[in-house]
Design a protein around this motif. Structure first.
Motif, PDB file in Angstrom:
ATOM      1  N   MET A  83       0.850  -1.196   0.000  1.00  0.00           N
ATOM      2  CA  MET A  83       0.000   0.000   0.000  1.00  0.00           C
ATOM      3  C   MET A  83       0.878   1.236   0.000  1.00  0.00           C
ATOM      4  N   GLU A  84       0.487   2.256  -0.762  1.00  0.00           N
ATOM      5  CA  GLU A  84       1.285   3.465  -0.866  1.00  0.00           C
ATOM      6  C   GLU A  84       1.213   4.277   0.399  1.00  0.00           C
ATOM      7  N   LYS A  85       2.354   4.867   0.716  1.00  0.00           N
ATOM      8  CA  LYS A  85       2.394   5.759   1.862  1.00  0.00           C
ATOM      9  C   LYS A  85       1.736   7.066   1.508  1.00  0.00           C
ATOM     10  N   LYS A  86       0.866   7.581   2.377  1.00  0.00           N
ATOM     11  CA  LYS A  86       0.091   8.774   2.060  1.00  0.00           C
ATOM     12  C   LYS A  86       0.449   9.976   2.914  1.00  0.00           C
ATOM     13  N   SER A  87       1.021   9.736   4.104  1.00  0.00           N
ATOM     14  CA  SER A  87       1.251  10.855   5.011  1.00  0.00           C
ATOM     15  C   SER A  87       2.475  11.652   4.627  1.00  0.00           C
ATOM     16  N   LYS A  88       2.414  12.971   4.860  1.00  0.00           N
ATOM     17  CA  LYS A  88       3.544  13.839   4.621  1.00  0.00           C
ATOM     18  C   LYS A  88       4.392  13.941   5.884  1.00  0.00           C
ATOM     19  N   PRO A  89       5.701  13.857   5.744  1.00  0.00           N
ATOM     20  CA  PRO A  89       6.527  14.040   6.921  1.00  0.00           C
ATOM     21  C   PRO A  89       6.565  15.493   7.330  1.00  0.00           C
ATOM     22  N   LEU A  90       6.875  15.731   8.599  1.00  0.00           N
ATOM     23  CA  LEU A  90       6.987  17.096   9.083  1.00  0.00           C
ATOM     24  C   LEU A  90       8.348  17.649   8.697  1.00  0.00           C
ATOM     25  N   GLY A  91       8.415  18.965   8.568  1.00  0.00           N
ATOM     26  CA  GLY A  91       9.699  19.596   8.282  1.00  0.00           C
ATOM     27  C   GLY A  91       9.939  19.758   6.805  1.00  0.00           C
ATOM     28  N   ARG A  92      10.121  20.984   6.393  1.00  0.00           N
ATOM     29  CA  ARG A  92      10.333  21.270   4.971  1.00  0.00           C
ATOM     30  C   ARG A  92      11.776  20.948   4.578  1.00  0.00           C
ATOM     31  N   PRO A  93      11.990  20.176   3.504  1.00  0.00           N
ATOM     32  CA  PRO A  93      13.354  19.874   3.068  1.00  0.00           C
ATOM     33  C   PRO A  93      13.994  21.088   2.409  1.00  0.00           C
ATOM     34  N   ARG A  94      15.265  20.954   2.112  1.00  0.00           N
ATOM     35  CA  ARG A  94      15.933  22.044   1.407  1.00  0.00           C
ATOM     36  C   ARG A  94      15.219  22.332   0.089  1.00  0.00           C
ATOM     37  N   VAL A  95      15.070  23.619  -0.226  1.00  0.00           N
ATOM     38  CA  VAL A  95      14.270  24.010  -1.385  1.00  0.00           C
ATOM     39  C   VAL A  95      14.937  23.629  -2.688  1.00  0.00           C
ATOM     40  N   SER A  96      16.242  23.659  -2.751  1.00  0.00           N
ATOM     41  CA  SER A  96      16.896  23.397  -4.025  1.00  0.00           C
ATOM     42  C   SER A  96      18.120  22.515  -3.867  1.00  0.00           C
ATOM     43  N   GLN A  97      18.478  21.886  -4.952  1.00  0.00           N
ATOM     44  CA  GLN A  97      19.713  21.130  -5.061  1.00  0.00           C
ATOM     45  C   GLN A  97      20.454  21.752  -6.242  1.00  0.00           C
ATOM     46  N   GLY A  98      21.465  22.578  -5.965  1.00  0.00           N
ATOM     47  CA  GLY A  98      22.118  23.278  -7.057  1.00  0.00           C
ATOM     48  C   GLY A  98      21.237  24.408  -7.538  1.00  0.00           C
ATOM     49  N   ASP A  99      21.097  24.517  -8.862  1.00  0.00           N
ATOM     50  CA  ASP A  99      20.312  25.603  -9.448  1.00  0.00           C
ATOM     51  C   ASP A  99      18.849  25.239  -9.652  1.00  0.00           C
ATOM     52  N   MET A 100      18.486  23.981  -9.491  1.00  0.00           N
ATOM     53  CA  MET A 100      17.123  23.528  -9.764  1.00  0.00           C
ATOM     54  C   MET A 100      16.354  23.324  -8.455  1.00  0.00           C
ATOM     55  N   PRO A 101      15.141  23.881  -8.358  1.00  0.00           N
ATOM     56  CA  PRO A 101      14.317  23.628  -7.164  1.00  0.00           C
ATOM     57  C   PRO A 101      14.148  22.127  -6.942  1.00  0.00           C
ATOM     58  N   LEU A 102      14.105  21.707  -5.696  1.00  0.00           N
ATOM     59  CA  LEU A 102      14.091  20.285  -5.384  1.00  0.00           C
ATOM     60  C   LEU A 102      12.869  19.570  -5.969  1.00  0.00           C
ATOM     61  N   HIS A 103      11.687  20.184  -5.861  1.00  0.00           N
ATOM     62  CA  HIS A 103      10.498  19.502  -6.389  1.00  0.00           C
ATOM     63  C   HIS A 103      10.619  19.308  -7.903  1.00  0.00           C
ATOM     64  N   GLN A 104      11.288  20.267  -8.584  1.00  0.00           N
ATOM     65  CA  GLN A 104      11.487  20.145 -10.029  1.00  0.00           C
ATOM     66  C   GLN A 104      12.502  19.046 -10.336  1.00  0.00           C
ATOM     67  N   PRO A 139       2.837  13.189  -1.903  1.00  0.00           N
ATOM     68  CA  PRO A 139       2.365  12.277  -0.852  1.00  0.00           C
ATOM     69  C   PRO A 139       2.316  10.801  -1.240  1.00  0.00           C
ATOM     70  N   SER A 140       2.263  10.499  -2.537  1.00  0.00           N
ATOM     71  CA  SER A 140       2.232   9.099  -2.958  1.00  0.00           C
ATOM     72  C   SER A 140       2.913   8.973  -4.310  1.00  0.00           C
ATOM     73  N   LYS A 141       3.232   7.750  -4.675  1.00  0.00           N
ATOM     74  CA  LYS A 141       3.887   7.508  -5.963  1.00  0.00           C
ATOM     75  C   LYS A 141       2.970   7.872  -7.127  1.00  0.00           C
ATOM     76  N   SER A 142       1.674   7.632  -6.960  1.00  0.00           N
ATOM     77  CA  SER A 142       0.736   7.992  -8.029  1.00  0.00           C
ATOM     78  C   SER A 142       0.642   9.513  -8.192  1.00  0.00           C
ATOM     79  N   ASP A 143       0.775  10.250  -7.089  1.00  0.00           N
ATOM     80  CA  ASP A 143       0.802  11.710  -7.182  1.00  0.00           C
ATOM     81  C   ASP A 143       2.041  12.167  -7.948  1.00  0.00           C
ATOM     82  N   LEU A 144       3.166  11.515  -7.681  1.00  0.00           N
ATOM     83  CA  LEU A 144       4.408  11.870  -8.376  1.00  0.00           C
ATOM     84  C   LEU A 144       4.312  11.527  -9.853  1.00  0.00           C
TER      85      LEU A 144
END
Length: 206
Positions: free
Chosen positions: A1-22, A61-66
Motif C-alpha cells: 500500500m502506498e504511503k500517504k502521510s507527509k513528513p513534518l519539516g520542509r526539506p531544502r528548497v533546491s539542489q544546485g540551481d534547480m528547485p528540489l520539487h522540479q 504524498p504518494s507515488k501515483s501523485d508523483l
C-alpha cells in the motif's frame, strides 16, 4: 500500500540551481518511462536525486501523485515546444515535420499507450488532470490547423479531427516489428512518412 502521510519539516528548497520539487519530477519521468510505474519505488527516486525519501514524500504524498505530476510536466513541456515551433514563419508542412522529428527524439515512448496503462492505477481525478494537459497540445494544433484552413493553405477539413489524427500518427514513429526492431531507421524518416500520410488528407481538392 502506498504511503500517504507527509513528513513534518520542509526539506531544502533546491539542489544546485534547480528547485528540489522540479529535480524530483525530472528524475522521476525517465525512471517511470524506462522501468514502468510498478518497478520504480519512491526510494529509487530519492536515491537518484540524492535526497532522503522523506524529502520526496514532502512534495508528493504518494507515488501515483508523483507520476501524475511528472506526466503533466512532460506534456506541458511538449505543449510549450509545440506552440513555439508552430509560431515559426514557415509553411505548415515544414513546421509539422520539425515538430514531429523533435517530438520523436525527445519523447522516446508511446505517450497514449502509457496513459491507457495508467488508467487502472491512477484515480479518476489524476487521469482527468493528465488528460487536461494532453488537451493543451491538441488545442494548440487545432488552432494552427484552423488558421491554415482559413488561409487556404490546407483544405476545408475538421481541425479537431486532424489534430487528433496527427497525434495518433505520432505513435507510429515508435512502432516495432515482431522481432522488436524499429520500423524506421531514424526519427527523420519516421517524421517524413507520418507527415506524408497526414498531408494527403490536408491538400485542397484539385
Amino acid at each position: 500500500m502506498e504511503k500517504k502521510s507527509k513528513p513534518l519539516g520542509r526539506p531544502r528548497v533546491s539542489q544546485g540551481d534547480m528547485p528540489l520539487h522540479q529535480k524530483i519530477l525530472m528524475t522521476a519521468i525517465p525512471l517511470f518511462l524506462s522501468r514502468g510505474f510498478e518497478s520504480v519505488s519512491m526510494d529509487d527516486i530519492a536515491k537518484e536525486c540524492q535526497v532522503t525519501k522523506a524529502s520526496v514524500y514532502y512534495y508528493f504524498p504518494s507515488k501515483s501523485d508523483l507520476l501524475t505530476a511528472s506526466m503533466i510536466q512532460l506534456m506541458d513541456n511538449v505543449r510549450r515546444v509545440t506552440i513555439k515551433r508552430l509560431s515559426e514563419p514557415a509553411p505548415l508542412r515544414e513546421r509539422l515535420l520539425g515538430i514531429t522529428e523533435g517530438h520523436l527524439k525527445a519523447v522516446d515512448f508511446d505517450l497514449h499507450s502509457f496513459m491507457r496503462k495508467m488508467e487502472a492505477t491512477l484515480s479518476e481525478e489524476q487521469m482527468k488532470a493528465m488528460r487536461k494537459s494532453e488537451q493543451g497540445i491538441l488545442d494548440a494544433l487545432e488552432s494552427e490547423f484552423q488558421k491554415s484552413i482559413d488561409s487556404g493553405e490546407i483544405g476545408p477539413v475538421n481541425p479537431r479531427v486532424i489534430a487528433r489524427a496527427y497525434t495518433s500518427l505520432l505513435m507510429m514513429g515508435h512502432a516495432t516489428d515482431g522481432d522488436g526492431n524499429k520500423m524506421f531507421p531514424h526519427e527523420g524518416e519516421a517524421a517524413t512518412q507520418i507527415i506524408d500520410i497526414l498531408w494527403h488528407g490536408l491538400f485542397p481538392p484539385q
